[in-house]
Design a protein around this motif. Structure first.
Motif, short mmCIF file in Angstrom:
data_model
loop_
_atom_site.label_atom_id
_atom_site.label_comp_id
_atom_site.label_asym_id
_atom_site.label_seq_id
_atom_site.Cartn_x
_atom_site.Cartn_y
_atom_site.Cartn_z
N UNK A 54 0.83 -1.21 0.00
CA UNK A 54 0.00 0.00 0.00
C UNK A 54 0.87 1.26 0.00
N UNK A 55 0.50 2.24 -0.81
CA UNK A 55 1.28 3.47 -0.95
C UNK A 55 1.32 4.31 0.32
N UNK A 56 0.29 4.22 1.14
CA UNK A 56 0.24 5.05 2.34
C UNK A 56 1.07 4.48 3.49
N UNK A 57 1.61 3.27 3.33
CA UNK A 57 2.40 2.64 4.40
C UNK A 57 3.89 2.55 4.08
N UNK A 58 4.26 2.65 2.80
CA UNK A 58 5.65 2.42 2.39
C UNK A 58 6.13 3.52 1.47
N UNK A 59 7.45 3.75 1.51
CA UNK A 59 8.06 4.78 0.69
C UNK A 59 9.39 4.26 0.15
N UNK A 60 9.62 4.47 -1.13
CA UNK A 60 10.90 4.10 -1.72
C UNK A 60 11.87 5.24 -1.48
N UNK A 61 12.92 4.97 -0.71
CA UNK A 61 13.86 6.02 -0.33
C UNK A 61 15.17 5.94 -1.11
N UNK A 62 15.37 4.85 -1.82
CA UNK A 62 16.58 4.62 -2.60
C UNK A 62 16.22 3.62 -3.67
N UNK A 63 17.03 3.48 -4.67
CA UNK A 63 16.68 2.50 -5.71
C UNK A 63 16.72 1.07 -5.20
N UNK A 64 17.38 0.85 -4.06
CA UNK A 64 17.48 -0.49 -3.49
C UNK A 64 16.69 -0.67 -2.20
N UNK A 69 6.75 3.40 6.63
CA UNK A 69 6.61 4.71 7.26
C UNK A 69 6.29 4.59 8.75
N UNK A 70 5.69 3.47 9.16
CA UNK A 70 5.34 3.27 10.55
C UNK A 70 6.53 2.91 11.44
N UNK A 71 7.61 2.45 10.85
CA UNK A 71 8.78 2.07 11.63
C UNK A 71 9.86 3.14 11.63
N UNK A 72 9.66 4.26 10.96
CA UNK A 72 10.65 5.34 10.95
C UNK A 72 10.58 6.07 12.29
N UNK A 73 11.73 6.18 12.93
CA UNK A 73 11.80 6.90 14.20
C UNK A 73 12.36 8.30 13.97
N UNK A 74 13.40 8.42 13.14
CA UNK A 74 13.97 9.72 12.82
C UNK A 74 14.71 9.60 11.49
#
Length: 75
Positions: A54-64, A69-74
């Motif tokens: 789902x797009x609202x839960x995950x984000x591609x931050x690098x090509x790999x 998004x729920x586990x990002x602390x900082x």
């Protein structure tokens, strides 16, 4: 849409809940799915798995890397 998907690992299908995924890492033809309990290596492309997430839960931050998004602390 179901809050999980199945992956094939070691001849068995394993249920992975979206909320359990910390991040996904591309390793050539494989993808490592990292959860707090275990790591799974799947013969798929990161693009194929990214379509299932789902797009609202995950984000591609690098090509790999795709991160939850729920586990990002900082950052």
């Amino acid at each position: 849409m179901a809050p999980f998907f199945f992956i094939r690992n070691d001849g068995r299908y394993i249920k992975i809940a979206f909320s359990d995924i910390v991040y996904l890492e591309s390793l050539k033809n494989y993808v490592r799915i990292v959860t707090p309990q275990k790591n799974c290596l799947v013969l798929m492309s990161l693009r194929q798995i990214e379509k299932e997430l789902p797009d609202d839960m995950f984000c591609r931050v690098h090509r790999s890397f795709v991160v939850s998004l729920y586990h990002i602390v900082s950052f």
